[in-house]
Design a protein around this motif. Structure first.
Motif, PDB file in Angstrom:
ATOM      1  N   CYS A 101       2.511  -0.613   1.114  1.00 30.73           N
ATOM      2  CA  CYS A 101       3.480   0.368   1.599  1.00 30.73           C
ATOM      3  C   CYS A 101       4.648   0.498   0.629  1.00 30.73           C
ATOM      4  O   CYS A 101       5.087   1.607   0.297  1.00 30.73           O
ATOM      5  N   LYS A 102       5.155  -0.621   0.160  1.00 22.45           N
ATOM      6  CA  LYS A 102       6.299  -0.589  -0.746  1.00 22.45           C
ATOM      7  C   LYS A 102       5.957   0.078  -2.070  1.00 22.45           C
ATOM      8  O   LYS A 102       6.832   0.646  -2.737  1.00 22.45           O
ATOM      9  N   SER A 144       2.202   3.393   9.257  1.00 24.15           N
ATOM     10  CA  SER A 144       2.054   2.165   8.471  1.00 24.15           C
ATOM     11  C   SER A 144       3.206   1.208   8.747  1.00 24.15           C
ATOM     12  O   SER A 144       4.210   1.579   9.371  1.00 24.15           O
ATOM     13  N   CYS A 145       3.072  -0.014   8.259  1.00 25.53           N
ATOM     14  CA  CYS A 145       4.071  -1.043   8.569  1.00 25.53           C
ATOM     15  C   CYS A 145       5.349  -0.901   7.749  1.00 25.53           C
ATOM     16  O   CYS A 145       6.406  -1.374   8.142  1.00 25.53           O
ATOM     17  N   ARG A 146       5.249  -0.274   6.564  1.00 24.37           N
ATOM     18  CA  ARG A 146       6.370  -0.071   5.634  1.00 24.37           C
ATOM     19  C   ARG A 146       6.855  -1.367   4.981  1.00 24.37           C
ATOM     20  O   ARG A 146       7.802  -1.342   4.194  1.00 24.37           O
ATOM     21  N   ARG A 147       6.256  -2.497   5.284  1.00 22.70           N
ATOM     22  CA  ARG A 147       6.752  -3.783   4.771  1.00 22.70           C
ATOM     23  C   ARG A 147       5.818  -4.423   3.747  1.00 22.70           C
ATOM     24  O   ARG A 147       6.277  -5.180   2.893  1.00 22.70           O
ATOM     25  N   CYS A 148       4.506  -4.171   3.836  1.00 25.67           N
ATOM     26  CA  CYS A 148       3.560  -4.835   2.938  1.00 25.67           C
ATOM     27  C   CYS A 148       3.692  -4.278   1.520  1.00 25.67           C
ATOM     28  O   CYS A 148       4.321  -3.235   1.298  1.00 25.67           O
ATOM     29  N   HIS A 149       3.096  -4.956   0.533  1.00 28.94           N
ATOM     30  CA  HIS A 149       3.235  -4.522  -0.863  1.00 28.94           C
ATOM     31  C   HIS A 149       2.606  -3.157  -1.098  1.00 28.94           C
ATOM     32  O   HIS A 149       3.071  -2.387  -1.933  1.00 28.94           O
ATOM     33  N   GLU A 207      -2.069  -2.879   8.362  1.00 33.54           N
ATOM     34  CA  GLU A 207      -1.533  -2.854   9.722  1.00 33.54           C
ATOM     35  C   GLU A 207      -1.366  -1.436  10.257  1.00 33.54           C
ATOM     36  O   GLU A 207      -0.727  -1.234  11.292  1.00 33.54           O
ATOM     37  N   CYS A 217      -2.448   0.443   4.030  1.00 29.88           N
ATOM     38  CA  CYS A 217      -1.764  -0.604   4.796  1.00 29.88           C
ATOM     39  C   CYS A 217      -2.735  -1.242   5.791  1.00 29.88           C
ATOM     40  O   CYS A 217      -3.355  -0.553   6.594  1.00 29.88           O
ATOM     41  N   TYR A 223       0.669   3.696   1.237  1.00 33.37           N
ATOM     42  CA  TYR A 223       0.725   3.323   2.646  1.00 33.37           C
ATOM     43  C   TYR A 223      -0.575   3.613   3.389  1.00 33.37           C
ATOM     44  O   TYR A 223      -0.819   3.062   4.467  1.00 33.37           O
TER      45      TYR A 223
END
Length: 385
Positions: free
Chosen positions: A136-137, A129-134, A146, A144, A141
């Protein structure tokens, strides 16, 4: 014990003899068992067209590991890609390495890798996963947008001699958990995630629609979470017999005709012997979802796991009036440690699910996917690389 489950129903297929065709293909580098000269992988080139060809790996990053693949299972989504070049809205538009259920041995580690060393046996979680989108946060995840998921276009998969993967998505296996069991953590994760979403506990009576691989791992997970009674339903008497031997409390054979729902709901409720608290639809058709919605008690839950149809017609208004919660799942998240613990302690035994085994040669690859696509006696088809 469960070793006799398969009986005359299924068999373990292990190819042990090299054919002349295999010897010739190995002499020119095609279908090499160990990839002596270069990394090889199974590429999906077109409908029912697979070929073992070279697969160039990305450079090893500081937090990456290189894994020599040892066990790779065939999933239902792999079969959809093989037969149709698509699975739901995921369409194969260019050649792609297939496969995502996997385990192997660490061969090389990046400069910043701390938790793994060369020689460790690991199971791989396939989604990056990207770890940056809401999402993932917030810890979700698996949703996600992405995510790069092994063997889901356009991301290449793991049916190869070697792959490169992030350290944090490779989970070390205990000594008493085999590499095949490690590969089974992927389908088992679907069942574990579904049981978490539905809050299965020792007071939950469970109905499962579908005795295919995902229905069976969901049954195993529900039992591990403490479900005291599990009824499993299918149209195939062979799959039902397998489910019974694997631990289902009751099995019910139904038809594919949606007109039979009312009568079958009565049979299911009688077989449960009490109210159905949670139903898992591991198929995903109008018929199966309508059955679960009607069979589940008021105030209960229905978890949609299978996605057989992209659109359904189901009795939502009566369902709302009975305050039945409908929940869905998409893949899984944070499940590998629990799956491995279930396997280590023996609370779940996935070994009986592996009914067919094949090697990493062109002939075996073709036969393995045809075997999995035909269904029937094949529950989980596994490659031993």
């Amino acid at each position: 014990m469960i070793g006799s489950i398969l009986g005359n129903l299924t068999h373990t297929h292990t190819r042990t003899e090299h054919t002349e065709r295999e010897r010739m293909s190995q002499s020119n580098g095609e279908g090499m068992d160990a990839g002596e000269k270069e990394n090889m992988a199974v590429w999906l080139l077109g409908v029912k067209t697979l070929s073992i060809q070279p697969f160039n790996l990305p450079p090893l990053g500081p937090h990456d590991v290189k894994v020599r693949m040892k066990a790779v299972g065939i999933c239902g989504s792999d079969v959809h890609h093989f037969k149709n070049m698509r699975c739901a809205n995921f369409i194969v538009k260019k050649p792609m390495v297939i496969g995502h259920e996997s385990a192997g041995v660490i061969e090389e580690v990046g400069s910043e890798v701390k938790s793994l060393v060369v020689g460790d046996h690991v199971a791989l979680e396939p989604g990056i996963s990207c770890r940056r989108c809401h999402l993932c946060k917030n810890g979700r995840y698996n949703l996600c947008p992405e995510v790069k998921f092994f063997g889901s276009p356009p991301t290449n998969g793991v049916l190869a001699n070697q792959v490169v993967h992030p350290e944090n998505l490779c989970f070390k296996l205990p000594d008493n958990v085999s590499l095949e069991e490690g590969a089974m953590c992927e389908p088992l994760s679907v069942g574990v995630h579904a049981c978490r979403r539905a809050n299965i506990n020792p007071e939950t009576k469970v109905l499962i629609m579908g005795a295919g691989p995902i229905g069976l791992v969901t049954m195993l997970a529900a039992r591990a979470f403490g479900a005291p009674r599990i009824v499993i339903v299918d149209i195939d008497d062979r799959r039902l017999s397998f489910a019974k031997d694997l631990g289902a409390d009751e099995i019910i054979q139904v038809s594919a005709n949606i007109k039979d729902v009312a009568d079958e709901v009565v049979k299911i409720r009688n077989a449960m012997g009490s109210s159905i608290d949670v139903s898992f639809d591991c198929v995903g058709f109008d018929k199966t979802m309508s059955t679960t919605l009607n069979a589940t008690r008021g105030g209960g839950k229905v978890c949609l796991v299978g996605l057989g149809q992209s659109e359904m017609t189901v009795p939502l208004c009566p369902t709302a009036a009975r305050e039945i919660d409908i929940i869905g799942i998409f893949r899984y998240r944070n499940t590998w440690p629990l799956c491995i613990e279930f396997l280590r302690t023996g609370k779940i035994d996935v070994k009986p699910l592996i009914t067919h085994r094949f090697r990493f040669t062109q002939e075996d690859v073709e036969e393995a996917f045809e075997t999995s696509a035909q269904g029937g006696n094949a529950i989980k088809v596994m490659f031993n690389l």
